[in-house]
Design a protein around this motif. Structure first.
Motif, PDB file in Angstrom:
ATOM      1  N   VAL A  56      21.743  50.520   6.561  1.00 17.08           N
ATOM      2  CA  VAL A  56      22.416  49.777   7.631  1.00 17.08           C
ATOM      3  C   VAL A  56      22.305  50.531   8.950  1.00 17.08           C
ATOM      4  O   VAL A  56      22.009  49.940  10.001  1.00 17.08           O
ATOM      5  N   MET A  57      22.506  51.839   8.923  1.00 17.82           N
ATOM      6  CA  MET A  57      22.419  52.643  10.146  1.00 17.82           C
ATOM      7  C   MET A  57      21.020  52.568  10.759  1.00 17.82           C
ATOM      8  O   MET A  57      20.867  52.428  11.973  1.00 17.82           O
ATOM      9  N   ILE A  58      19.997  52.652   9.909  1.00 17.43           N
ATOM     10  CA  ILE A  58      18.617  52.581  10.399  1.00 17.43           C
ATOM     11  C   ILE A  58      18.348  51.223  11.032  1.00 17.43           C
ATOM     12  O   ILE A  58      17.724  51.120  12.101  1.00 17.43           O
ATOM     13  N   ALA A  59      18.827  50.155  10.371  1.00 14.50           N
ATOM     14  CA  ALA A  59      18.602  48.806  10.901  1.00 14.50           C
ATOM     15  C   ALA A  59      19.294  48.628  12.241  1.00 14.50           C
ATOM     16  O   ALA A  59      18.709  48.083  13.189  1.00 14.50           O
ATOM     17  N   VAL A  60      20.548  49.089  12.347  1.00 15.00           N
ATOM     18  CA  VAL A  60      21.285  48.943  13.600  1.00 15.00           C
ATOM     19  C   VAL A  60      20.632  49.764  14.708  1.00 15.00           C
ATOM     20  O   VAL A  60      20.448  49.287  15.838  1.00 15.00           O
ATOM     21  N   ALA A  61      20.265  51.007  14.395  1.00 12.38           N
ATOM     22  CA  ALA A  61      19.648  51.869  15.398  1.00 12.38           C
ATOM     23  C   ALA A  61      18.315  51.311  15.884  1.00 12.38           C
ATOM     24  O   ALA A  61      17.953  51.455  17.052  1.00 12.38           O
ATOM     25  N   GLY A  62      17.605  50.637  14.979  1.00 11.85           N
ATOM     26  CA  GLY A  62      16.299  50.093  15.348  1.00 11.85           C
ATOM     27  C   GLY A  62      16.332  48.651  15.808  1.00 11.85           C
ATOM     28  O   GLY A  62      15.290  48.075  16.120  1.00 11.85           O
ATOM     29  N   GLY A  63      17.520  48.045  15.821  1.00 13.33           N
ATOM     30  CA  GLY A  63      17.625  46.656  16.252  1.00 13.33           C
ATOM     31  C   GLY A  63      16.946  45.687  15.307  1.00 13.33           C
ATOM     32  O   GLY A  63      16.437  44.641  15.730  1.00 13.33           O
ATOM     33  N   GLN A  64      16.958  45.999  14.003  1.00  8.89           N
ATOM     34  CA  GLN A  64      16.283  45.160  13.023  1.00  8.89           C
ATOM     35  C   GLN A  64      17.266  44.212  12.341  1.00  8.89           C
ATOM     36  O   GLN A  64      18.439  44.557  12.147  1.00  8.89           O
ATOM     37  N   SER A  65      16.780  43.034  11.960  1.00  2.54           N
ATOM     38  CA  SER A  65      17.631  42.064  11.271  1.00  2.54           C
ATOM     39  C   SER A  65      17.611  42.251   9.765  1.00  2.54           C
ATOM     40  O   SER A  65      18.424  41.666   9.057  1.00  2.54           O
ATOM     41  N   HIS A  66      16.667  43.065   9.242  1.00  2.00           N
ATOM     42  CA  HIS A  66      16.577  43.309   7.806  1.00  2.00           C
ATOM     43  C   HIS A  66      16.674  44.803   7.532  1.00  2.00           C
ATOM     44  O   HIS A  66      16.329  45.632   8.381  1.00  2.00           O
ATOM     45  N   LEU A  67      17.143  45.133   6.334  1.00  3.56           N
ATOM     46  CA  LEU A  67      17.257  46.531   5.951  1.00  3.56           C
ATOM     47  C   LEU A  67      15.890  47.108   5.626  1.00  3.56           C
ATOM     48  O   LEU A  67      15.031  46.429   5.055  1.00  3.56           O
ATOM     49  N   VAL A  68      15.698  48.372   5.980  1.00  2.00           N
ATOM     50  CA  VAL A  68      14.483  49.064   5.576  1.00  2.00           C
ATOM     51  C   VAL A  68      14.493  49.172   4.055  1.00  2.00           C
ATOM     52  O   VAL A  68      15.555  49.286   3.436  1.00  2.00           O
ATOM     53  N   SER A  69      13.334  49.107   3.426  1.00  2.00           N
ATOM     54  CA  SER A  69      13.287  49.143   1.966  1.00  2.00           C
ATOM     55  C   SER A  69      13.777  50.496   1.454  1.00  2.00           C
ATOM     56  O   SER A  69      13.597  51.535   2.096  1.00  2.00           O
ATOM     57  N   ARG A  70      14.413  50.468   0.294  1.00  2.00           N
ATOM     58  CA  ARG A  70      14.950  51.689  -0.284  1.00  2.00           C
ATOM     59  C   ARG A  70      13.842  52.679  -0.616  1.00  2.00           C
ATOM     60  O   ARG A  70      14.064  53.895  -0.636  1.00  2.00           O
ATOM     61  N   ARG A  71      12.654  52.182  -0.874  1.00  2.00           N
ATOM     62  CA  ARG A  71      11.527  53.081  -1.171  1.00  2.00           C
ATOM     63  C   ARG A  71      11.191  53.972   0.002  1.00  2.00           C
ATOM     64  O   ARG A  71      10.633  55.044  -0.161  1.00  2.00           O
ATOM     65  N   ARG A  72      11.539  53.522   1.210  1.00  2.00           N
ATOM     66  CA  ARG A  72      11.188  54.287   2.406  1.00  2.00           C
ATOM     67  C   ARG A  72      12.276  55.269   2.826  1.00  2.00           C
ATOM     68  O   ARG A  72      12.184  55.887   3.880  1.00  2.00           O
ATOM     69  N   LEU A  73      13.296  55.434   1.989  1.00  2.00           N
ATOM     70  CA  LEU A  73      14.363  56.373   2.315  1.00  2.00           C
ATOM     71  C   LEU A  73      14.055  57.802   1.876  1.00  2.00           C
ATOM     72  O   LEU A  73      14.806  58.724   2.208  1.00  2.00           O
ATOM     73  N   ALA A  74      12.957  57.984   1.125  1.00  2.00           N
ATOM     74  CA  ALA A  74      12.628  59.338   0.642  1.00  2.00           C
ATOM     75  C   ALA A  74      12.532  60.354   1.779  1.00  2.00           C
ATOM     76  O   ALA A  74      13.071  61.463   1.670  1.00  2.00           O
ATOM     77  N   PRO A  75      11.873  60.031   2.905  1.00  2.00           N
ATOM     78  CA  PRO A  75      11.821  61.010   4.006  1.00  2.00           C
ATOM     79  C   PRO A  75      13.210  61.361   4.552  1.00  2.00           C
ATOM     80  O   PRO A  75      13.439  62.489   4.984  1.00  2.00           O
ATOM     81  N   VAL A  76      14.120  60.403   4.536  1.00  2.00           N
ATOM     82  CA  VAL A  76      15.480  60.665   5.003  1.00  2.00           C
ATOM     83  C   VAL A  76      16.167  61.657   4.073  1.00  2.00           C
ATOM     84  O   VAL A  76      16.841  62.600   4.524  1.00  2.00           O
TER      85      VAL A  76
END
Length: 321
Positions: free
Chosen positions: A283-303
């Motif tokens: 949710v934080m990534i989506a809000v910070a990036g102004g996105q209407s959809h959540l980033v996929s959970r697979r892409r959270l590994a770098p975080v």
């Protein structure tokens, strides 16, 4: 919900329940393509609007994909004129994508409806999605979750059904009053009222995934009900996770201009893989990036790696910015 064949006199009784919670303080928009589902929606909404003094507007989207679309919009306009409902046709202009045309058309449709809602001060857009659409949607989401293409495979959230009401980023509500109605029951009602509708030829084109799924569900009488039950259970899970993530963000994060977030990290590194914490990060990534959809959970590994590195450099630190 099994809906009997209805007459005009019965529409008002059903309409009150269908539109419960829909405000009459601002204009209400009905998305009407001319198909059976949206024509039934128009009939219900018209009776409800007259009874409660709502300012009802009908909108048809011409996607510019078929030459018949203009005539279909004119058909809807004629029906609306006879009912005394203001009608507008909105066009999806510009180049169309070669791939993913149905998803692109869906996004353009909501954008056009939302823009019009902002123009006239409407707070709500009504759509004619039925329980058949619901079952199809759950099946397609299940396939994506199973093969990993949803990006959130295994978390259960992606299997949820369409909600009765969702809210666009602008604040416009999308309300789906007919989710308990089958398409067959709505068509029976329209036939009894001698109200014609349009058969979109794309509904028979099996190059589209939804059409193939529709045919499969028509052949399997039990699968649709099973999918609806799965969708309801998944929706409850989604709601519980969303509420828990919202509480975590409220208690452990601070928003700053940017937007930038300061987040209190869990004391136990094992909780970094907890679904609620991961959803909060999404949710934080989506809000910070102004996105209407959540980033996929697979892409959270770098975080996660960044958090681990942060703690390695600053042992005991509990704040990530």
């Amino acid at each position: 919900m099994t809906v009997p064949i209805l007459s005009n006199s019965d529409l008002a009784a059903y309409s009150d329940g269908l539109f419960e919670g829909v405000s009459t303080d601002a204009p209400v928009i009905a998305a009407v393509s001319g198909g059976s589902d949206s024509m039934a929606l128009l009939q219900f909404a018209h009776v409800w609007a007259r009874k409660h003094g709502a300012d009802l507007h009908a909108v048809t989207i011409d996607h510019g994909l078929r030459p018949e679309a203009a005539a279909e919009a004119a058909f809807v306009a004629g029906i609306c004129a006879a009912m005394g409902v203001p009608h507008l046709t909105l066009a999806w202009d510009g180049a169309k994508p070669v791939f993913g045309i149905q998803e692109a058309a869906r996004l353009s449709r909501y954008t056009l409806l939302d823009d019009f809602a902002q123009d006239i001060g409407a707070g709500c857009v009504l759509t004619g999605h039925t329980r058949d659409d619901q079952a199809e949607t759950v099946f397609m989401r299940a396939v994506r979750s199973a093969d990993g293409t949803s990006g959130n495979a295994g978390d259960g959230r992606g299997l949820s059904a369409m909600a009765r009401e969702t809210t666009l980023l602008s604040g416009t509500s999308i309300v789906r009053p007919l989710l308990d109605f089958s398409r067959k029951s709505l068509r029976a009602m329209l036939s009894d009222m001698a109200q014609p509708w349009i058969e979109d030829p794309s509904n028979f084109d099996e190059t589209y995934e939804r059409v193939r799924v529709r045919r499969m569900l028509e052949e399997d009488g039990k699968l649709g009900g099973q999918l609806l039950r799965l969708g309801k259970l998944s929706s409850r899970l989604r709601k519980c996770q969303a509420e828990a993530a919202a509480r975590y963000l409220k208690d452990h994060s601070v928003a700053e201009p940017g937007p930038v977030f300061r987040l209190a990290l869990p004391a136990d590194d094992g909780l970094l893989d907890h679904p609620v914490f991961q959803l909060a990060i999404q949710v934080m990534i989506a809000v910070a990036g102004g996105q209407s959809h959540l980033v996929s959970r697979r892409r959270l590994a770098p975080v996660r790696e960044m958090i681990a590195g942060f703690r390695a450099v600053r042992p005991g630190a509990g704040i990530l910015r």
